[in-house]
Design an enzyme around this catalytic site. Sequence first.
Site, PDB file in Angstrom:
ATOM      1  NE  ARG A  93      -2.399  -1.948   3.156  1.00 43.28           N
ATOM      2  CZ  ARG A  93      -2.845  -2.148   4.402  1.00 43.28           C
ATOM      3  NH1 ARG A  93      -3.889  -1.471   4.847  1.00 43.28           N
ATOM      4  NH2 ARG A  93      -2.251  -3.017   5.190  1.00 43.28           N
TER       5      ARG A  93
ATOM      6  CE1 TYR B 294       3.670  -8.239  14.942  1.00 45.60           C
ATOM      7  CE2 TYR B 294       1.865  -6.702  14.535  1.00 45.60           C
ATOM      8  CZ  TYR B 294       2.315  -7.968  14.852  1.00 45.60           C
ATOM      9  OH  TYR B 294       1.402  -8.963  15.069  1.00 45.60           O
TER      10      TYR B 294
ATOM     11  CB  ALA C 291      33.486  48.958  -8.654  1.00 48.37           C
TER      12      ALA C 291
HETATM   13  C1  UD1 Z   1      -1.564  -8.566  13.463  1.00 46.54           C
HETATM   14  C2  UD1 Z   1      -2.175  -9.427  14.588  1.00 46.54           C
HETATM   15  C3  UD1 Z   1      -3.428  -8.742  15.121  1.00 46.54           C
HETATM   16  C4  UD1 Z   1      -3.094  -7.333  15.589  1.00 46.54           C
HETATM   17  C5  UD1 Z   1      -2.421  -6.544  14.497  1.00 46.54           C
HETATM   18  C6  UD1 Z   1      -1.905  -5.246  15.062  1.00 46.54           C
HETATM   19  C7  UD1 Z   1      -1.695 -11.727  13.963  1.00 46.54           C
HETATM   20  C8  UD1 Z   1      -2.216 -12.978  13.373  1.00 46.54           C
HETATM   21  N1  UD1 Z   1      -2.522 -10.705  14.021  1.00 46.54           N
HETATM   22  O1  UD1 Z   1      -2.480  -8.547  12.395  1.00 46.54           O
HETATM   23  O2  UD1 Z   1      -3.967  -9.485  16.196  1.00 46.54           O
HETATM   24  O3  UD1 Z   1      -4.281  -6.685  16.011  1.00 46.54           O
HETATM   25  O4  UD1 Z   1      -1.293  -7.259  13.974  1.00 46.54           O
HETATM   26  O5  UD1 Z   1      -1.389  -4.430  14.057  1.00 46.54           O
HETATM   27  O6  UD1 Z   1      -0.548 -11.690  14.388  1.00 46.54           O
HETATM   28  N2  UD1 Z   1       4.962 -10.257   9.114  1.00 46.54           N
HETATM   29  C9  UD1 Z   1       6.066 -11.008   8.782  1.00 46.54           C
HETATM   30  N3  UD1 Z   1       5.879 -12.229   8.197  1.00 46.54           N
HETATM   31  C10 UD1 Z   1       4.651 -12.730   7.932  1.00 46.54           C
HETATM   32  C11 UD1 Z   1       3.535 -11.953   8.273  1.00 46.54           C
HETATM   33  C12 UD1 Z   1       3.718 -10.719   8.856  1.00 46.54           C
HETATM   34  O7  UD1 Z   1       7.204 -10.587   9.013  1.00 46.54           O
HETATM   35  O8  UD1 Z   1       4.592 -13.860   7.408  1.00 46.54           O
HETATM   36  C13 UD1 Z   1       5.166  -8.940   9.728  1.00 46.54           C
HETATM   37  C14 UD1 Z   1       4.670  -7.822   8.848  1.00 46.54           C
HETATM   38  O9  UD1 Z   1       5.722  -7.328   8.041  1.00 46.54           O
HETATM   39  C15 UD1 Z   1       4.222  -6.801   9.887  1.00 46.54           C
HETATM   40  C16 UD1 Z   1       3.790  -7.638  11.076  1.00 46.54           C
HETATM   41  O10 UD1 Z   1       4.397  -8.887  10.907  1.00 46.54           O
HETATM   42  O11 UD1 Z   1       5.293  -5.969  10.302  1.00 46.54           O
HETATM   43  C17 UD1 Z   1       2.265  -7.777  11.188  1.00 46.54           C
HETATM   44  O12 UD1 Z   1       1.748  -8.449  10.083  1.00 46.54           O
HETATM   45  P1  UD1 Z   1       0.334  -8.140   9.454  1.00 46.54           P
HETATM   46  O13 UD1 Z   1       0.038  -9.128   8.402  1.00 46.54           O
HETATM   47  O14 UD1 Z   1       0.249  -6.719   9.102  1.00 46.54           O
HETATM   48  O15 UD1 Z   1      -0.616  -8.416  10.728  1.00 46.54           O
HETATM   49  P2  UD1 Z   1      -2.135  -8.051  10.861  1.00 46.54           P
HETATM   50  O16 UD1 Z   1      -2.915  -8.867   9.927  1.00 46.54           O
HETATM   51  O17 UD1 Z   1      -2.302  -6.600  10.807  1.00 46.54           O
END
Ligand code: UD1
Length: 453
Positions: free
Chosen positions: A16, A100, A420
């Site tokens: 995004r 994160y 100048a």
């Molecule tokens: C996650 C939480 C949710 C919380 C929210 C807060 C889970 C299942 N859910 O959801 O409960 O309310 O964050 O923002 O954990 N990432 C990886 N590898 C992956 C997947 C994700 O490194 O395979 C990293 C992403 O880069 C990101 C973070 O983990 O920095 C969160 O991942 P994202 O998929 O955004 O989580 P949400 O679905 O938002």
Amino acid sequence: MNKINAIVLAAGEGRRMHSTKPKVLQTLADKTLLEHVLTQVRPLCSKVYVVYGFAGKQVKEAINDSSIHWVEQAEQLGTGHAAGQAIVHTQDDSTSLILYGDVPLITQATLISLVKQAQKNDIALLSTVLDKPTGYGRIIRKNKQICAVVEERDANNKQRAICEVNTGIMAINSGLLKTFLKRLSTNNAQSEFYLTDIIAMAADESKTIVSVITTNEAEVAGVNDKMQLAQLERTLQHNQAKQFMQQGLSLKDPMRFDCRGSLNFGKDCEIDINVVIEGEVTLGNGTTIAANCSIKNAKIGNNVSILANSVIEGADISRGASIGPFARIRPDTRIGENAKIGNFVEVKKSTIGADSKISHLSYVGDCTVGSAVNIGAGVIVCNYDGTKKHHTIIDDGAFIGSGSQIVAPLRIGKNATIGAGSTITKYVPDNHLSLTRVQQISLKNRKKPSKNK
Ligand code: UD1
Ligand code: CA
């Protein structure tokens, strides 16, 4: 306290953002999102693991910290899978702090209370209460005890009405996390390994799960798009501005001030609107910066006036000097005490002595200018011959007439005067007057050309 590891999940691409950079390398106040997180965790943790995936090489190069343990997650199979890549490297009796990479404004104070809770209990989750909890995992409690986290897409209507949400940040015993992560499945709406599923597992085994509830929304806000990035930038800037004002800095409008680096200042400094500070900037006592100035890596002494619309980079400006309006001071420049650099003057890689004046429309590059020198309007130091830069020395008390060109390399002696409009190419001895002028001719009774034929 036993050992604390940080596990920073940063494998996401961040589509995004519509950027060629991975999301965690977007910047707030000139510092990457990931670096913001790392700055908070480094002092608390003995080991920092960063789980990377998308554009790993770029991320490692940008962070450039050999103490980080980089762990690759080749395929993004969910937060549980991501944490699992790092947890195998940790000691069972350590505490792991999961963060994160795209939640940049998390504070050390909150992380400390989270770790303390995790060491007294089994798991500590960081939660917050939101009016609009849409999109977040909800904290499910039974008799006030946390028993699960349910993702939005897996939640029923009753669960979706819960306003306490999971921020994703948690602290947990590493051994415990290892055993739970091994048992995760992808049996959920997103077919991912959810880190959050370990909460129900822990509750089933009667582990104690507590939450630290933060009311600071910005500290747990994730960045997904440019709009959220801009909002957090404003929050960060406003927080910094408040801190500076508490330490005595006068800001005409804290909403129109940006510091993208570090700012140190003495007493009674005043900064007008739309000033941008970058890198390391120091201001002495009683120094003022007028509107619309950009100042980067500069050491500015006491009682200096930086007038409106000036751009300063890599300079050392001594007490009592006056710069601008509309001046440009470029790197490796030193401006002496009470010197004056006026409008539309550009100074590059030069030393300007005390009490010297360059008041209007001049270029001074690769120069050593003594004290009490007066450089008139529109003087150009011709420092470049098309291949090389050359140095010029203008000794104390010299006077350079307006509209002159000083062709480097060259020395102009003490108290010398340049008439100048001269083009000076040869050494001018002390106390001499030098000028190069084409003789003026005047033709009498000249008939002006007429437009009508
Ligand atoms: C996650 C939480 C949710 C919380 C929210 C807060 C889970 C299942 N859910 O959801 O409960 O309310 O964050 O923002 O954990 N990432 C990886 N590898 C992956 C997947 C994700 O490194 O395979 C990293 C992403 O880069 C990101 C973070 O983990 O920095 C969160 O991942 P994202 O998929 O955004 O989580 P949400 O679905 O938002
Ligand atoms: Ca997700």
